[in-house]
Design a protein around this motif. Structure first.
Motif, short mmCIF file in Angstrom:
data_model
loop_
_atom_site.label_atom_id
_atom_site.label_comp_id
_atom_site.label_asym_id
_atom_site.label_seq_id
_atom_site.Cartn_x
_atom_site.Cartn_y
_atom_site.Cartn_z
N LYS A 179 22.69 10.24 56.92
CA LYS A 179 23.19 11.61 56.74
C LYS A 179 24.56 11.66 56.10
N TYR A 180 25.26 10.53 56.12
CA TYR A 180 26.62 10.48 55.59
C TYR A 180 26.63 9.86 54.21
N PRO A 181 27.53 10.35 53.33
CA PRO A 181 27.58 9.82 51.96
C PRO A 181 28.00 8.35 51.94
N GLY A 212 29.87 5.10 51.72
CA GLY A 212 31.25 4.81 52.05
C GLY A 212 31.78 5.58 53.26
N LYS A 213 31.00 6.51 53.77
CA LYS A 213 31.42 7.32 54.93
C LYS A 213 30.51 7.12 56.13
N GLN A 214 29.73 6.04 56.13
CA GLN A 214 28.78 5.80 57.21
C GLN A 214 29.45 5.63 58.57
N ARG A 215 30.72 5.25 58.57
CA ARG A 215 31.45 5.09 59.84
C ARG A 215 31.48 6.39 60.63
#
Length: 91
Positions: A32-34, A36-39
């Motif tokens: 669901k996150y772009p 590089g923003k999986q954190r």
């Protein structure tokens, strides 16, 4: 000293893995996150661990999440400690 104030002793599991169905959910949260923003999926994954592991999050699970999200374990630990809705010991 009153038993009310004694520290509870409990054993930390040596390892943790999501069940097959929870691993599928975890991957859906991560997607669901772009890039590089999986954190940002750290909170939903901590909830998932807590649901799977008798309503508390062991250290091994925090390390597991850190590996899944490719982030330092200390950052997962900081999130788990900051929010009071995450239990770090058996309830």
């Amino acid at each position: 000293m009153s038993s009310l104030f004694k520290e509870r002793k409990f054993e930390q599991p040596k390892s943790f893995k999501f069940s097959a169905s929870n691993l599928k959910k975890a991957n859906e949260y991560i997607k669901k996150y772009p890039s590089g923003k999986q954190r940002s999926a750290v909170m939903p994954l901590l909830y998932l661990v807590q649901e799977q592991h008798d309503n508390w999050i062991p250290l091994a699970a925090m390390d597991y999440i850190a590996t899944l999200l490719e982030m330092p374990m200390i950052q997962v630990y900081e999130v788990a400690n900051f929010y009071t809705m995450f239990n770090k010991q058996p309830v």
